[in-house]
Every structure is written in C-alpha cells, then in structure tokens.
Motif scaffolding. Structure first.
Motif, PDB file in Angstrom:
ATOM      1  N   LEU A  12     -83.791   7.642 -56.486  1.00  0.00           N
ATOM      2  CA  LEU A  12     -84.668   6.513 -56.206  1.00  0.00           C
ATOM      3  C   LEU A  12     -86.038   7.020 -55.781  1.00  0.00           C
ATOM      4  N   ASP A  13     -87.065   6.264 -56.111  1.00  0.00           N
ATOM      5  CA  ASP A  13     -88.405   6.539 -55.602  1.00  0.00           C
ATOM      6  C   ASP A  13     -88.620   5.606 -54.424  1.00  0.00           C
ATOM      7  N   LEU A  14     -88.543   6.153 -53.214  1.00  0.00           N
ATOM      8  CA  LEU A  14     -88.746   5.367 -51.997  1.00  0.00           C
ATOM      9  C   LEU A  14     -90.088   5.749 -51.398  1.00  0.00           C
ATOM     10  N   ASP A  15     -91.087   4.911 -51.649  1.00  0.00           N
ATOM     11  CA  ASP A  15     -92.441   5.160 -51.138  1.00  0.00           C
ATOM     12  C   ASP A  15     -92.948   6.545 -51.516  1.00  0.00           C
ATOM     13  N   VAL A  20     -81.799  10.802 -53.349  1.00  0.00           N
ATOM     14  CA  VAL A  20     -80.654  10.950 -54.241  1.00  0.00           C
ATOM     15  C   VAL A  20     -79.497  10.081 -53.744  1.00  0.00           C
ATOM     16  N   VAL A  21     -78.941   9.291 -54.658  1.00  0.00           N
ATOM     17  CA  VAL A  21     -77.777   8.454 -54.369  1.00  0.00           C
ATOM     18  C   VAL A  21     -76.615   8.976 -55.199  1.00  0.00           C
ATOM     19  N   GLN A  22     -75.476   9.208 -54.543  1.00  0.00           N
ATOM     20  CA  GLN A  22     -74.268   9.658 -55.233  1.00  0.00           C
ATOM     21  C   GLN A  22     -73.106   8.799 -54.769  1.00  0.00           C
ATOM     22  N   GLY A  59     -86.172   0.243 -67.661  1.00  0.00           N
ATOM     23  CA  GLY A  59     -85.866   0.898 -66.401  1.00  0.00           C
ATOM     24  C   GLY A  59     -84.931   0.055 -65.555  1.00  0.00           C
ATOM     25  N   PHE A  60     -84.726   0.525 -64.336  1.00  0.00           N
ATOM     26  CA  PHE A  60     -83.794  -0.118 -63.431  1.00  0.00           C
ATOM     27  C   PHE A  60     -84.406  -0.212 -62.042  1.00  0.00           C
ATOM     28  N   THR A  61     -83.868  -1.126 -61.252  1.00  0.00           N
ATOM     29  CA  THR A  61     -84.244  -1.238 -59.858  1.00  0.00           C
ATOM     30  C   THR A  61     -82.963  -1.198 -59.037  1.00  0.00           C
ATOM     31  N   ALA A  62     -83.059  -0.689 -57.818  1.00  0.00           N
ATOM     32  CA  ALA A  62     -81.897  -0.637 -56.936  1.00  0.00           C
ATOM     33  C   ALA A  62     -82.279  -1.256 -55.605  1.00  0.00           C
TER      34      ALA A  62
END
Length: 79
Positions: A12-15, A20-22, A59-62
């Motif tokens: 994820l791009d957080l600011d 990394v999400v697993q 693309g996607f968003t989380a």
C-alpha cells in the motif's frame, strides 16, 4: 481481484510510504477482505483490509475495516 484471494502480499502507498500487507484474502462483495497477519504470516489478526477495484478499473484501493464491519457498510465510501 482474484490475485488477492488466498494467501496474498501487496504493498500500500500510505502517505508516500510503502506498507506491506500479508495474509489470507476471502471474497467479500464488493471486493476481497484481506486479514493482515504478522510478518511470519501467523498469529492474531492485526487488521482487515477491503480491497476493491477503483472506479476507472485501472488499479485497486484498500480500506482498513474492522473485522466486525460488513463490507456493505463501507461500499458508499469506495464508489
């Protein structure tokens, strides 16, 4: 969205910072709910993410969601 089902890893791009999400992903209309695990991939769920395609399909968003929040409750936020 199929790439997020089962055991998955994504960034994820957080600011402007990579995060990394697993963890395992399951089908959860309107997207996939991914249960983030510790770095070793086991243990207590830390948080859950609802992964959905963006409106233009590129693309996607989380979105972080509580494990007790149904995906339908955040559907309007993602449109």
């Amino acid at each position: 969205l199929d790439d997020f089902l089962g055991q998955t890893t994504f960034v994820l791009d957080l600011d402007g910072q990579d995060y990394v999400v697993q963890g395992p992903g399951i089908d959860a209309d309107p997207g996939v709910r991914v249960y983030e695990k510790c770095d070793e991939g086991f243990g207590k769920d830390i948080r859950a993410w609802l992964v959905c395609p963006v409106a233009d399909g590129d693309g996607f968003t989380a979105m972080h969601v509580g494990v007790d929040v149904p995906p339908q409750a955040v559907q309007g936020v993602l449109s």
